[in-house]
Design a protein around this motif. Sequence first.
Motif, PDB file in Angstrom:
ATOM      1  N   SER A 454       0.807  -1.229   0.048  1.00 28.35           N
ATOM      2  CA  SER A 454       0.081  -0.039  -0.042  1.00 28.35           C
ATOM      3  C   SER A 454       0.682   1.253  -0.018  1.00 28.35           C
ATOM      4  N   ILE A 471      -3.948 -10.219  -2.753  1.00 27.39           N
ATOM      5  CA  ILE A 471      -4.385  -9.346  -1.954  1.00 27.39           C
ATOM      6  C   ILE A 471      -4.198  -8.078  -2.737  1.00 27.39           C
ATOM      7  N   ARG A 472      -2.982  -7.776  -3.488  1.00 27.58           N
ATOM      8  CA  ARG A 472      -2.571  -6.759  -4.092  1.00 27.58           C
ATOM      9  C   ARG A 472      -3.621  -6.255  -5.097  1.00 27.58           C
ATOM     10  N   ASP A 473      -4.074  -7.320  -6.020  1.00 30.78           N
ATOM     11  CA  ASP A 473      -5.014  -7.057  -6.983  1.00 30.78           C
ATOM     12  C   ASP A 473      -6.469  -6.968  -6.439  1.00 30.78           C
ATOM     13  N   LYS A 474      -6.679  -6.038  -6.326  1.00 27.20           N
ATOM     14  CA  LYS A 474      -8.044  -5.762  -5.457  1.00 27.20           C
ATOM     15  C   LYS A 474      -9.152  -6.492  -6.114  1.00 27.20           C
ATOM     16  N   GLN A 505      -3.006 -10.616   6.282  1.00 30.49           N
ATOM     17  CA  GLN A 505      -3.692  -9.326   6.234  1.00 30.49           C
ATOM     18  C   GLN A 505      -4.673  -9.284   7.693  1.00 30.49           C
TER      19      GLN A 505
END
Lengths: 675, 675
Positions: A454, A471-474, A505
């Motif tokens: 983030s 997680i990165r690729d929402k 997370q």
Amino acid sequence: MSSSHDPTKQNAIDMTNARAATSIEVADVRKFLNGGPLLWDRRKKIVTILSNDPVFDKSLRAFHSRQEQFLRGEAISNRLYELQELHKWSQEDMTIALSVMDEPLPIASHNITFKPVLELQASTELRSKYAAMTASKGILGCYLQTELGHGSNLSCLETTATYLPQTQEFELHSPTLTSTKWWSGALGKTATHGIIQAKLILPGEKDMGPHLFFVQLRSLETHETLPGRTLGDVGQPDTLCGWASTDNGFARFDHVRIPKENMLSKFAGVSDAGEYVTPPHAKMSFSGLIYFRSLMVTNAGWLIAKAATVSIRYATVRRQGEIGPDGLERQIITYPSVHVRIIPLLARAFVYLELGRALTRRVDELTRDLSVGDTTQLAELHHMVSGLKVLVSTTGIQDLETARRSMGGHGYSAFAGLGKLYADFLPAATYEGENSILEQQVVRAALKTFRSLSTPRPASLSGTSSYLCLIRDKALVPPKATADTWAKPEAAISLLEWRASLLVQEMANTTTTPDPSITQRVSRAITEAFVAARVGELIAALDSAFKPRAVAVVRKVYLLYLLTTLESALVDLLSLGLIIATVETATHNPTRGLRLAVARLCKELLPEAIGLSDAFGFSDWELDSALGVYDGRVYEALWAKAQQEPLNRTDVTEAYEVSIKPLLLRGQKIAGAKL
Amino acid sequence: MSSSHDPTKQNAIDMTNARAATSIEVADVRKFLNGGPLLWDRRKKIVTILSNDPVFDKSLRAFHSRQEQFLRGEAISNRLYELQELHKWSQEDMTIALSVMDEPLPIASHNITFKPVLELQASTELRSKYAAMTASKGILGCYLQTELGHGSNLSCLETTATYLPQTQEFELHSPTLTSTKWWSGALGKTATHGIIQAKLILPGEKDMGPHLFFVQLRSLETHETLPGRTLGDVGQPDTLCGWASTDNGFARFDHVRIPKENMLSKFAGVSDAGEYVTPPHAKMSFSGLIYFRSLMVTNAGWLIAKAATVSIRYATVRRQGEIGPDGLERQIITYPSVHVRIIPLLARAFVYLELGRALTRRVDELTRDLSVGDTTQLAELHHMVSGLKVLVSTTGIQDLETARRSMGGHGYSAFAGLGKLYADFLPAATYEGENSILEQQVVRAALKTFRSLSTPRPASLSGTSSYLCLIRDKALVPPKATADTWAKPEAAISLLEWRASLLVQEMANTTTTPDPSITQRVSRAITEAFVAARVGELIAALDSAFKPRAVAVVRKVYLLYLLTTLESALVDLLSLGLIIATVETATHNPTRGLRLAVARLCKELLPEAIGLSDAFGFSDWELDSALGVYDGRVYEALWAKAQQEPLNRTDVTEAYEVSIKPLLLRGQKIAGAKL
């Protein structure tokens, strides 16, 4: 049950039938698991030589005292190198010979810790002085780190190495009882030299923290302890009689002086005047540990393979319980409660053996990189092997115990063979990095990468962190587990990657109130996601490795690995909402589908079980198990072993006159009777 | 860390401080845990006598060979009864003396199996002939059931007892190798007599299935094996060096004749002519096993208590890792990852000790009932102890291992003391009823009761089946777990009862496609629901048992038992919808509340941990652990033990001339150098 039935003969019949039922080409799979036809061929030749040599005879070792086991360990160490000379074995041959030994040998410390650390961290001068003697075993080394009062926090070690500029020497000293070096393999009675972790003290009482030093321990003339050292064995080293063949030792130092060149100063040194010379790459010292830990993956693979072979063979010939269609008690391997426990061991062994081989290649590359100063792969590989070391030691211990317990009463016999492997492997959870410390390192690295995502400069994701893409690729949303999920490797891999992502997370979001088991669970989730992705690659490469029949079978083996990993992760999968349950589902338990899929796969693999375990290629000498004999004649093997028990040399025990007779006579007097 | 700090002295300081921090009245809790002031007083007196007697000295036993351990086991057996005579110990005193022994003794088979079975199942004539001699140990017995090729399916045993009407004798015979009786304690070298399970064969080759017979094995004059018997020790009996002090044996019979009266015929007999006399209560033979199994609950309680005491004491004085506010490394017990593992052991020990005591009372009642032919309690108690035997053996093994591993490297030392307890307890999962067989019995009974609920004549629910009320009373709906749930014992108990109910229902609904682990999970759920309800009763009775401060603390101990049971049941609770997770909850993991509640309770109990473990009342002699010494001086204890290791008698090992020197010389020759 037919009264003319003889269970002893039935053993061999059952084994022959099971072997005939196998559909795969066992020889092909065996070559694959052994790293190719050449390596399998070498292993076979070496095992033949060793198993015919009286020094390596195992027939009486279950009855040996600790001292006898230790003497045997030393004799084996010597004989191995004698054979190397005799048969002109290459370094690779010796690696094979050492890897088929099922005893912790005193020579292991020299090979696995002393030699690599010396090679990597000694100055050119020190190395050139001792390299040849180290390679040829003209000196025997050990590695002294842990102290009686101090473990994984190196900064609190008490042993000191004080630099004396006047004489250009270091003075090694153990100031307290708790600073006694403790547990080091081969330190007690074997090693002539050691590499020791000690606090470097520079003039002005400047404590520079732990550094490594080279020190002679015993005379090369008489093997007597040199002045100023107190050496000994820490005593029956393992609580469950493991490690009896090696001399884990203790050492104290009373102002022992060593020359300045004995500091291992490739990456950190001291000037003649006593000033500290900063290392260019502090992390370089990790690479030794990476090497040791990477070996453990392959090692765990072979151990689990042994456990699988023994338990599957025994379960194939052992008959118990219900009467089956042949009028005999059923072979216990046919009970789902038995085969769902032991067939998955095959899967874990297959995966760890391949994983270990790939890891060894990566570590070899790293070693080459490091020798030219390239550290780009160091951190990634460090976290990879840390997580894997925890995973394979944890699951390896469990699998050995699962296999042993699956064998019921006879599993407790020393002649079953798995107990010794268990006792010798158990400390793997602690040595070469305590598992809980390694877990913290794995998790810390993951949290750092996660937090970077983030920020404007997110870390690039690869290898051990690639699961974080999810997680990165929402835009990605977690999959819903359906019946289909349990048939598709990619779906299982995805679930394991989602689990790792969501747990990381959760941990990042709850750092102020962490629950006490989260580090362990996150570390495991990360490592299992990494391994799952590798299994996906193995599946993709199957067609090029095997003939079609074996492809179909080994594909099931790999899928079983993934599904049993999911099953052991159910608490996470359910609590993260990756498998959904509601009150309404009480009658449709959402975990049933997974459990039934595991059961189905195990059942489908049942006819292949003996073939798949034969494919590991163990000889009876290597297994040394009355329950795992190749021909299945387990009862004859158990009977023969029991006849050798020393207590059976006389009919009436010597305890009779001393203890049993007085007890009986007293009892007869009290009862006022004589029968 | 202050350089003048001496960790050795700190050990004692840390222990003294921890002891001072305890708020409870340790003496009161100790009396409670020991069954009242009288029993505690007796235990203390007996332990003092034993620990001062050289026969019971433990200081060198870690170094003993198998043979030395066996001789010691026999010497202890004899000395115990010598002391009984000397000190005029009552039967209850002897029970205490035997219960504080931490070795499996050859005499145990006589006391725990041979004697009760003879008393319960022999005819009046046989009993009157041998009762006095059995009670006084004028004869020494064992119990021969398991065969080399046959375990829990008694109907497939091969040993035969053929009735010969002409001579009114039975002929015992072992027709095959696999019919060899195997594993029986004391059979190898100690027992003079045995009770043997054999197939009763009546004239006309009628196979009546397994029955019990009384047979002499060895001469009472010379202790030699009688003709027709082949006896021996099965060999180093346990894979992890457990059970070395007893002679688990084998036996074969070659047409051995015994008189007709030697059949144990209280409940089933043979007429002179060879006709079978049917037993009135077939189940009567279960009651022997009920007695053995009920003892295991208390036994497991004391074992877990030892594991808790040793690990809590060591974790209190061991300092490692981060530097704390006192400038020293932190005591490891202060790490949540350590104390959430070992504090719950206290809870399990408290619960099992009370449970075991209540069970012993129930079994005593049952024995009285049975002696007057009242079998109403038999089935209920049979299922209760079957489930409990599985639960306590499973959790006991886990807890011993958890405690040992919590101690890091030193936990592997034989001097830590827990490994021996583990190795000796491990077979508890198999002996006196293999756990998986017992689970099937528990589950079968539950399914039968469950199915009756929808019939016109539903079974009455009580004790082990009372949780099924939840299903019977359709108006009840499962509770929703909230933050509050984890603070209230009744809410935790309700969740565990709902879990058991819903799992039994699921199993009943899926009998055609059972998943392979469901029997194990249902059995555990039923037993844990039963234990939870008992814990509820213990909590209700707290005010009458303790002073207010102890009430508050022990209440937390019991609540911790319930919460850790819930934590181990999370897969069930989640998959049955008793704890609800959704994708949306991924950031609010619904299991966190429970984990944090466990962590909070453990933390609150931390200052009481030493007091609570002192309350078990173990002397250093009973624990025999360098890491669990009362005064906390663990490093001095470890050092002292290591000095006694036989390898340390000489500086240069005898392996030097034979193995090490040749290895070094060869290496020096190869390197072409001599240092």
